[in-house]
Design a protein around this motif. Structure first.
Motif, PDB file in Angstrom:
ATOM      1  N   SER A   1      36.500  40.530  49.198  1.00 39.71           N
ATOM      2  CA  SER A   1      37.742  41.077  48.649  1.00 39.71           C
ATOM      3  C   SER A   1      38.220  40.231  47.479  1.00 39.71           C
ATOM      4  O   SER A   1      38.125  38.995  47.499  1.00 39.71           O
ATOM      5  CB  SER A   1      38.826  41.125  49.727  1.00 39.71           C
ATOM      6  OG  SER A   1      39.091  39.838  50.242  1.00 39.71           O
ATOM      7  N   SER A   2      38.709  40.936  46.458  1.00 39.39           N
ATOM      8  CA  SER A   2      39.354  40.291  45.323  1.00 39.39           C
ATOM      9  C   SER A   2      40.775  40.852  45.239  1.00 39.39           C
ATOM     10  O   SER A   2      41.246  41.520  46.151  1.00 39.39           O
ATOM     11  CB  SER A   2      38.571  40.561  44.041  1.00 39.39           C
ATOM     12  OG  SER A   2      38.555  41.949  43.749  1.00 39.39           O
ATOM     13  N   GLU A   3      41.446  40.625  44.164  1.00 40.76           N
ATOM     14  CA  GLU A   3      42.838  41.049  44.035  1.00 40.76           C
ATOM     15  C   GLU A   3      42.988  42.562  44.126  1.00 40.76           C
ATOM     16  O   GLU A   3      43.949  43.067  44.702  1.00 40.76           O
ATOM     17  CB  GLU A   3      43.411  40.538  42.713  1.00 40.76           C
ATOM     18  CG  GLU A   3      44.899  40.823  42.553  1.00 40.76           C
ATOM     19  CD  GLU A   3      45.468  40.194  41.302  1.00 40.76           C
ATOM     20  OE1 GLU A   3      46.546  40.616  40.871  1.00 40.76           O
ATOM     21  OE2 GLU A   3      44.830  39.271  40.743  1.00 40.76           O
ATOM     22  N   SER A   4      42.053  43.320  43.582  1.00 43.30           N
ATOM     23  CA  SER A   4      42.209  44.779  43.563  1.00 43.30           C
ATOM     24  C   SER A   4      40.995  45.532  44.100  1.00 43.30           C
ATOM     25  O   SER A   4      40.994  46.762  44.099  1.00 43.30           O
ATOM     26  CB  SER A   4      42.472  45.253  42.127  1.00 43.30           C
ATOM     27  OG  SER A   4      41.388  44.880  41.277  1.00 43.30           O
TER      28      SER A   4
ATOM     29  N   THR B   1      45.779  49.360  43.187  1.00 44.35           N
ATOM     30  CA  THR B   1      46.681  48.895  42.140  1.00 44.35           C
ATOM     31  C   THR B   1      48.101  48.974  42.704  1.00 44.35           C
ATOM     32  O   THR B   1      48.303  49.305  43.873  1.00 44.35           O
ATOM     33  CB  THR B   1      46.574  49.780  40.877  1.00 44.35           C
ATOM     34  OG1 THR B   1      47.040  51.104  41.187  1.00 44.35           O
ATOM     35  CG2 THR B   1      45.129  49.863  40.401  1.00 44.35           C
TER      36      THR B   1
ATOM     37  N   ASN C   1      36.479  34.450  48.840  1.00 41.80           N
ATOM     38  CA  ASN C   1      36.517  35.915  48.869  1.00 41.80           C
ATOM     39  C   ASN C   1      35.775  36.555  50.043  1.00 41.80           C
ATOM     40  O   ASN C   1      35.882  37.771  50.229  1.00 41.80           O
ATOM     41  CB  ASN C   1      35.928  36.473  47.565  1.00 41.80           C
ATOM     42  CG  ASN C   1      36.668  35.989  46.339  1.00 41.80           C
ATOM     43  OD1 ASN C   1      36.182  35.137  45.595  1.00 41.80           O
ATOM     44  ND2 ASN C   1      37.867  36.514  46.127  1.00 41.80           N
TER      45      ASN C   1
ATOM     46  N   TYR D   1      37.636  45.648  47.154  1.00 40.88           N
ATOM     47  CA  TYR D   1      37.000  45.089  48.347  1.00 40.88           C
ATOM     48  C   TYR D   1      35.792  45.929  48.734  1.00 40.88           C
ATOM     49  O   TYR D   1      35.710  47.130  48.431  1.00 40.88           O
ATOM     50  CB  TYR D   1      37.992  45.000  49.518  1.00 40.88           C
ATOM     51  CG  TYR D   1      38.323  46.325  50.149  1.00 40.88           C
ATOM     52  CD1 TYR D   1      37.571  46.822  51.217  1.00 40.88           C
ATOM     53  CD2 TYR D   1      39.396  47.098  49.693  1.00 40.88           C
ATOM     54  CE1 TYR D   1      37.878  48.036  51.800  1.00 40.88           C
ATOM     55  CE2 TYR D   1      39.701  48.313  50.277  1.00 40.88           C
ATOM     56  CZ  TYR D   1      38.948  48.777  51.332  1.00 40.88           C
ATOM     57  OH  TYR D   1      39.246  49.984  51.894  1.00 40.88           O
TER      58      TYR D   1
END
Length: 443
Positions: free
Chosen positions: A224-227, A283, A173, A229
């Motif tokens: 950063s992750s999926e949704s 999202t 990440n 940062y």
């Protein structure tokens, strides 16, 4: 002759020493549409070509191409002895610039794309270019007719930032970004010959392009992750100083009324240190991004000599102009600048087209420590920013997205009083609008 020479010198003095922001133009107008509508915040911003100016470390984060146009009002309300400057001829020009930007990965170069390391190295360029040399007329208070022509826009300069950036993944990440850029400031020396006869409108003007290089470096850390940062970044910039020669020859009824040779302080870029934080949440339908910058501009080390006069002829005119010449040095102070911006992305709001909105502001104090007895004036600025745009799939010739953004600023100048040489109590104030339109392509 005195009645003609005095207003003429008053007019050209505002060309040589008139209202200007001391900073690099991009410090006021930003290097691209995203930062411009977010209050110029971007040390820990979205990355791409805008980062060649804001923080070169983040150039390699996004690949993009941008081109657009910027217009900025540069005519504040200046009052001399309770009389607006327009009554005697205001030579200050509005700014008209072409914005350009490009960032790409070295892996985009065909013979380098096989090596994965080049995917983590990016090259970026951001700049502003004058759209054209301009001729403007300056009215003469005595003859009430145009009496001088001036070449170029003294408030617009060629300005190019070009940089190199690399990023290093740390685990799943985190990434570290490191980069540097070089920049060029170019200006036109003044060579002016004017006929001041009431029935004439003749001027001969010439000049030569000069340039000075400078350097900037930066670093950033991102999570950063999926949704979600978060970013933190820092940058440092070197300074540039330009002192150019100037020659003015004025004629009255066929005879030379004034010959002046001098060395003029024209402009400079101050060094700076800056830090920024940013973050966002995304999202499928919504993206929210925020950025905050703090910068320290180092003006105080400069001891600016506004005008070093080598020769004035004839002697009668030299004695007449002597009390009107500005002080030898201008006292400057370091300033702290704050920038804050927010951007919202409404994804797929119109079919496959996203709607982009941005708002922000910055506080830019004047670096002038003392404005008494000097012809160089400035004022504290509060700069409000906003913008809107559309983003959707690119045409077949391009992969990725295409984006069109219209953004603007309002530079609100705090009313500031100053003592103009030979005139007395005067003031500067105003609300100066800026508007730009830029097309970006991402891949």
């Amino acid at each position: 002759m005195k009645k003609v020479i005095l207003p003429f010198f008053l007019s050209i003095s505002f060309i040589f020493f008139g209202y200007r922001g001391y900073a690099e133009p991009l410090d006021f107008y930003c290097s691209g549409p995203i930062s411009r509508m977010m209050g110029c915040a971007g040390i820990a911003g979205k990355g791409g070509y805008e980062s060649a100016f804001l923080n070169p470390a983040l150039i390699s984060e996004r690949k993009s191409l941008g081109i657009g146009y910027l217009f900025a009002s540069q005519k504040p309300e200046i009052t001399l002895r309770d009389q607006k400057l327009e009554k005697i001829g205001n030579p200050l020009e509005n700014i008209s610039d072409l914005n350009i930007g490009l960032s790409f990965s070295l892996a985009d170069i065909p013979f380098l794309k096989k090596e994965k390391i080049f995917e983590h190295i990016g090259v970026g360029l951001a700049g502003v270019l004058p759209t054209s040399p301009q001729l403007i007329r300056v009215g003469n208070v005595m003859t009430k007719t145009p009496s001088t022509l001036l070449y170029g826009n003294r408030n617009t300069r060629f300005s190019i930032f070009a940089g190199l950036s690399g990023n290093i993944p740390i685990g799943e990440n985190f990434k570290i970004f490191i980069g540097g850029s070089t920049f060029l400031l170019a200006d036109l020396p003044i060579l002016l010959s004017a006929n001041l006869s009431p029935d004439k409108d003749l001027v001969v003007v010439d000049g030569a392009l000069e340039g000075r290089p400078g350097f900037q470096g930066g670093i950033a850390l991102t999570y950063s992750s999926e949704s979600f940062y978060v970013k933190a970044g820092g940058t440092a910039r070197s300074s540039i100083y330009i002192n150019i020669p100037a020659v003015v020859d004025a004629y009255l009824i066929g005879e030379k009324a004034l010959s002046l040779s001098a060395s003029l302080f024209d402009s400079f870029i101050p060094s700076l240190f800056g830090a920024g934080i940013g973050g966002g949440y995304t999202t499928e339908k919504l993206g929210l991004h925020i950025a905050l910058d703090f910068l320290r501009y180092n003006f105080s080390k400069f001891k600016l000599s506004l005008l070093s006069v080598d020769k004035v002829e004839p002697t009668e005119v030299a004695n007449l102009l002597k009390p009107l010449l500005p002080k030898t040095e201008v006292s400057l102070q370091d300033i702290n600048v704050i920038r804050l911006g927010v951007m919202e992305e409404l994804n797929d709001l119109i079919g496959k087209t996203d709607v982009i909105l941005g708002q922000g502001f910055s506080l830019f104090p004047s670096p002038l420590k003392n404005q008494q007895g000097t012809a160089l004036v400035d004022a504290d600025r509060t700069i409000l920013s906003a913008g809107a745009g559309l983003r959707g799939p690119s045409p077949i010739l391009f992969q990725g997205d295409i984006e069109f953004i219209i953004s603007g600023q309002l530079h609100m100048l705090k009313k500031t009083e100053f003592d103009f040489p030979g005139i007395g109590k005067s003031s500067i104030s105003g609300n100066l609008p800026v508007i730009s339109a830029i097309l970006n392509i991402y891949w």
